[in-house]
Motif scaffolding. Sequence first.
Motif, PDB file in Angstrom:
ATOM      1  N   VAL A 162       0.829  -1.204   0.000  1.00  0.00           N
ATOM      2  CA  VAL A 162       0.000   0.000   0.000  1.00  0.00           C
ATOM      3  C   VAL A 162       0.866   1.258   0.000  1.00  0.00           C
ATOM      4  O   VAL A 162       0.785   2.095  -0.899  1.00  0.00           O
ATOM      5  CB  VAL A 162      -0.962   0.017   1.214  1.00  0.00           C
ATOM      6  CG1 VAL A 162      -1.798   1.297   1.231  1.00  0.00           C
ATOM      7  CG2 VAL A 162      -1.865  -1.215   1.204  1.00  0.00           C
ATOM      8  N   ASN A 163       1.718   1.400   1.012  1.00  0.00           N
ATOM      9  CA  ASN A 163       2.527   2.622   1.109  1.00  0.00           C
ATOM     10  C   ASN A 163       3.975   2.351   1.495  1.00  0.00           C
ATOM     11  O   ASN A 163       4.714   3.291   1.781  1.00  0.00           O
ATOM     12  CB  ASN A 163       1.902   3.588   2.123  1.00  0.00           C
ATOM     13  CG  ASN A 163       2.005   3.078   3.559  1.00  0.00           C
ATOM     14  OD1 ASN A 163       2.313   1.907   3.808  1.00  0.00           O
ATOM     15  ND2 ASN A 163       1.745   3.952   4.514  1.00  0.00           N
ATOM     16  N   HIS A 164       4.377   1.087   1.524  1.00  0.00           N
ATOM     17  CA  HIS A 164       5.722   0.762   2.018  1.00  0.00           C
ATOM     18  C   HIS A 164       6.822   1.393   1.171  1.00  0.00           C
ATOM     19  O   HIS A 164       7.946   1.588   1.643  1.00  0.00           O
ATOM     20  CB  HIS A 164       5.920  -0.763   2.076  1.00  0.00           C
ATOM     21  CG  HIS A 164       6.018  -1.401   0.726  1.00  0.00           C
ATOM     22  ND1 HIS A 164       4.910  -1.789   0.007  1.00  0.00           N
ATOM     23  CD2 HIS A 164       7.097  -1.699  -0.054  1.00  0.00           C
ATOM     24  CE1 HIS A 164       5.288  -2.311  -1.146  1.00  0.00           C
ATOM     25  NE2 HIS A 164       6.608  -2.274  -1.206  1.00  0.00           N
ATOM     26  N   HIS A 165       6.498   1.755  -0.075  1.00  0.00           N
ATOM     27  CA  HIS A 165       7.484   2.341  -0.976  1.00  0.00           C
ATOM     28  C   HIS A 165       7.524   3.869  -0.881  1.00  0.00           C
ATOM     29  O   HIS A 165       8.295   4.511  -1.601  1.00  0.00           O
ATOM     30  CB  HIS A 165       7.133   1.941  -2.416  1.00  0.00           C
ATOM     31  CG  HIS A 165       5.748   2.344  -2.824  1.00  0.00           C
ATOM     32  ND1 HIS A 165       4.630   1.698  -2.368  1.00  0.00           N
ATOM     33  CD2 HIS A 165       5.313   3.341  -3.623  1.00  0.00           C
ATOM     34  CE1 HIS A 165       3.556   2.265  -2.873  1.00  0.00           C
ATOM     35  NE2 HIS A 165       3.943   3.271  -3.634  1.00  0.00           N
ATOM     36  N   HIS A 201       0.731  -6.396   7.019  1.00  0.00           N
ATOM     37  CA  HIS A 201       1.927  -6.270   7.845  1.00  0.00           C
ATOM     38  C   HIS A 201       3.177  -6.308   6.983  1.00  0.00           C
ATOM     39  O   HIS A 201       3.327  -7.145   6.095  1.00  0.00           O
ATOM     40  CB  HIS A 201       2.005  -7.370   8.899  1.00  0.00           C
ATOM     41  CG  HIS A 201       3.182  -7.207   9.811  1.00  0.00           C
ATOM     42  ND1 HIS A 201       4.409  -7.788   9.552  1.00  0.00           N
ATOM     43  CD2 HIS A 201       3.342  -6.491  10.949  1.00  0.00           C
ATOM     44  CE1 HIS A 201       5.260  -7.455  10.498  1.00  0.00           C
ATOM     45  NE2 HIS A 201       4.644  -6.662  11.357  1.00  0.00           N
ATOM     46  N   CYS A 202       4.073  -5.370   7.284  1.00  0.00           N
ATOM     47  CA  CYS A 202       5.317  -5.246   6.524  1.00  0.00           C
ATOM     48  C   CYS A 202       6.489  -5.333   7.478  1.00  0.00           C
ATOM     49  O   CYS A 202       6.533  -4.614   8.489  1.00  0.00           O
ATOM     50  CB  CYS A 202       5.328  -3.905   5.781  1.00  0.00           C
ATOM     51  SG  CYS A 202       6.821  -3.582   4.822  1.00  0.00           S
ATOM     52  N   ASP A 203       7.437  -6.182   7.179  1.00  0.00           N
ATOM     53  CA  ASP A 203       8.670  -6.244   7.954  1.00  0.00           C
ATOM     54  C   ASP A 203       9.483  -4.994   7.628  1.00  0.00           C
ATOM     55  O   ASP A 203       9.951  -4.814   6.499  1.00  0.00           O
ATOM     56  CB  ASP A 203       9.456  -7.503   7.591  1.00  0.00           C
ATOM     57  CG  ASP A 203      10.758  -7.619   8.369  1.00  0.00           C
ATOM     58  OD1 ASP A 203      11.013  -6.778   9.265  1.00  0.00           O
ATOM     59  OD2 ASP A 203      11.522  -8.549   8.078  1.00  0.00           O
ATOM     60  N   ILE A 204       9.642  -4.114   8.611  1.00  0.00           N
ATOM     61  CA  ILE A 204      10.336  -2.856   8.335  1.00  0.00           C
ATOM     62  C   ILE A 204      11.837  -2.939   8.603  1.00  0.00           C
ATOM     63  O   ILE A 204      12.522  -1.922   8.563  1.00  0.00           O
ATOM     64  CB  ILE A 204       9.710  -1.691   9.127  1.00  0.00           C
ATOM     65  CG1 ILE A 204       9.858  -1.901  10.634  1.00  0.00           C
ATOM     66  CG2 ILE A 204       8.254  -1.506   8.743  1.00  0.00           C
ATOM     67  CD1 ILE A 204       9.354  -0.710  11.442  1.00  0.00           C
ATOM     68  N   THR A 205      12.336  -4.146   8.827  1.00  0.00           N
ATOM     69  CA  THR A 205      13.775  -4.319   9.049  1.00  0.00           C
ATOM     70  C   THR A 205      14.611  -3.770   7.893  1.00  0.00           C
ATOM     71  O   THR A 205      15.602  -3.053   8.123  1.00  0.00           O
ATOM     72  CB  THR A 205      14.111  -5.798   9.296  1.00  0.00           C
ATOM     73  OG1 THR A 205      13.390  -6.263  10.442  1.00  0.00           O
ATOM     74  CG2 THR A 205      15.605  -5.979   9.531  1.00  0.00           C
ATOM     75  N   LEU A 211      17.869   3.203   6.760  1.00  0.00           N
ATOM     76  CA  LEU A 211      17.973   4.403   7.590  1.00  0.00           C
ATOM     77  C   LEU A 211      19.330   4.444   8.291  1.00  0.00           C
ATOM     78  O   LEU A 211      19.992   5.493   8.337  1.00  0.00           O
ATOM     79  CB  LEU A 211      16.854   4.423   8.634  1.00  0.00           C
ATOM     80  CG  LEU A 211      15.417   4.556   8.141  1.00  0.00           C
ATOM     81  CD1 LEU A 211      14.445   4.510   9.326  1.00  0.00           C
ATOM     82  CD2 LEU A 211      15.218   5.845   7.357  1.00  0.00           C
ATOM     83  N   ALA A 212      19.722   3.322   8.842  1.00  0.00           N
ATOM     84  CA  ALA A 212      21.002   3.260   9.556  1.00  0.00           C
ATOM     85  C   ALA A 212      22.168   3.567   8.627  1.00  0.00           C
ATOM     86  O   ALA A 212      23.143   4.224   9.016  1.00  0.00           O
ATOM     87  CB  ALA A 212      21.176   1.882  10.195  1.00  0.00           C
ATOM     88  N   GLU A 213      22.070   3.088   7.389  1.00  0.00           N
ATOM     89  CA  GLU A 213      23.145   3.313   6.433  1.00  0.00           C
ATOM     90  C   GLU A 213      23.250   4.780   6.034  1.00  0.00           C
ATOM     91  O   GLU A 213      24.350   5.308   5.833  1.00  0.00           O
ATOM     92  CB  GLU A 213      22.901   2.453   5.190  1.00  0.00           C
ATOM     93  CG  GLU A 213      24.005   2.521   4.160  1.00  0.00           C
ATOM     94  CD  GLU A 213      23.759   1.586   2.997  1.00  0.00           C
ATOM     95  OE1 GLU A 213      24.314   1.850   1.911  1.00  0.00           O
ATOM     96  OE2 GLU A 213      23.015   0.600   3.166  1.00  0.00           O
ATOM     97  N   ARG A 214      22.115   5.468   5.960  1.00  0.00           N
ATOM     98  CA  ARG A 214      22.105   6.850   5.487  1.00  0.00           C
ATOM     99  C   ARG A 214      22.212   7.875   6.624  1.00  0.00           C
ATOM    100  O   ARG A 214      22.443   9.059   6.363  1.00  0.00           O
ATOM    101  CB  ARG A 214      20.825   7.113   4.690  1.00  0.00           C
ATOM    102  CG  ARG A 214      20.736   6.325   3.406  1.00  0.00           C
ATOM    103  CD  ARG A 214      19.467   6.604   2.636  1.00  0.00           C
ATOM    104  NE  ARG A 214      19.325   8.021   2.299  1.00  0.00           N
ATOM    105  CZ  ARG A 214      18.390   8.501   1.474  1.00  0.00           C
ATOM    106  NH1 ARG A 214      17.544   7.664   0.889  1.00  0.00           N
ATOM    107  NH2 ARG A 214      18.303   9.796   1.226  1.00  0.00           N
ATOM    108  N   ALA A 215      22.063   7.439   7.859  1.00  0.00           N
ATOM    109  CA  ALA A 215      21.954   8.377   8.976  1.00  0.00           C
ATOM    110  C   ALA A 215      23.275   9.074   9.284  1.00  0.00           C
ATOM    111  O   ALA A 215      24.344   8.474   9.249  1.00  0.00           O
ATOM    112  CB  ALA A 215      21.455   7.654  10.216  1.00  0.00           C
ATOM    113  N   VAL A 240       9.022   3.033  15.252  1.00  0.00           N
ATOM    114  CA  VAL A 240       8.236   2.413  16.318  1.00  0.00           C
ATOM    115  C   VAL A 240       7.940   0.977  15.905  1.00  0.00           C
ATOM    116  O   VAL A 240       7.254   0.747  14.904  1.00  0.00           O
ATOM    117  CB  VAL A 240       6.928   3.178  16.569  1.00  0.00           C
ATOM    118  CG1 VAL A 240       6.162   2.552  17.743  1.00  0.00           C
ATOM    119  CG2 VAL A 240       7.202   4.655  16.832  1.00  0.00           C
ATOM    120  N   ARG A 241       8.454   0.026  16.711  1.00  0.00           N
ATOM    121  CA  ARG A 241       8.318  -1.387  16.356  1.00  0.00           C
ATOM    122  C   ARG A 241       7.619  -2.145  17.487  1.00  0.00           C
ATOM    123  O   ARG A 241       8.263  -2.861  18.257  1.00  0.00           O
ATOM    124  CB  ARG A 241       9.688  -1.989  16.057  1.00  0.00           C
ATOM    125  CG  ARG A 241      10.458  -1.243  14.977  1.00  0.00           C
ATOM    126  CD  ARG A 241      11.634  -2.030  14.468  1.00  0.00           C
ATOM    127  NE  ARG A 241      11.201  -3.243  13.763  1.00  0.00           N
ATOM    128  CZ  ARG A 241      12.006  -4.010  13.030  1.00  0.00           C
ATOM    129  NH1 ARG A 241      13.282  -3.692  12.908  1.00  0.00           N
ATOM    130  NH2 ARG A 241      11.547  -5.077  12.437  1.00  0.00           N
TER     131      ARG A 241
END
Length: 305
Positions: A162-165, A201-205, A211-215, A240-241
């Motif tokens: 739906v919006n994961h992208h 449900h989407c695995d946001i891992t 995010l960690a790579e770009r932060a 938020v997980r």
Amino acid sequence: MHVQDRHGRPVMSLRLSITGRCNVNCIYCHKDGMTSSRGELSAADIEKLCRVASDLGVGKIRLSGGEPLIRDDIVEIVERINNIGFRDISITTNGTLLEGYSTALSEAGLDRVNVSFDTLNPETYRFITRKDYLERVKSGISSAVDVGLDPVKINMVILRGVNHHEVWDMFEFCREKGAVLQIIELLKTESCHDDAVERYHCDITPIEAELAERADQIRTRKFMQDRKKYYIDGGEIEVVRPMDNTRFCANCTRLRVTPDGKLKPCLLRNDNLVDTRDALRENDTDLLRELFFEAIRRRSPYYTP
């Protein structure tokens, strides 16, 4: 000094769901973990509960729903709470009515606002909410930023297919507006049924790994379920997980209140509520304190740490 539960978790905030009513009908809504309830607390009763919470060391109040801005007395509610002296008062809203309330709420003492807003695509917004309020919500976000509510956070529930992208599009929108993006894993509760979770449900891992790579910087919010905050090119994304059970539950510092006045020790349970309505009706402050302590005693991580 914060009161601690039996698991050593301090109770630092109170989240009051002040109505079960809402003017949108999101496909994933978990109704703040509430089952259906009859009636709504008056502004005076909300104030009574907040005064007891303050006496017990609670420093933060969040108002939610349903849609809290549906209530005609929402500004009065914020004013009453503000007069108690909390260090932080916030609201979670779908944003559809925010433009008309931002100034009054800020003047009443509201510190900040979270806006549930999952997409910038009009068709996707209609699919998620079954309404056509997207532009109204965007105007509400701008209004909240303009009147100085800080921070304005955008709650984006990530839905597979739906919006994961759309995460990076929403991040750019938030950065331009001066808002913080908060991406949220879809949560299963009694009100968000298995079929919705299974479908969306989407695995946001992988998202968090990117995010960690770009932060430029990463921080952990110890007293907010160990949430990670990622700072990227002048913007912020918080993750938020709730399905990461150990961290989310083991680091929970929140007590909740249902619209009809029951203390709710856990987001994910409705079998251990503590009813305050008789005490409120009798204006019995001592009994209210005892009921708060009972609710705190009943607090237990939903999943074993």
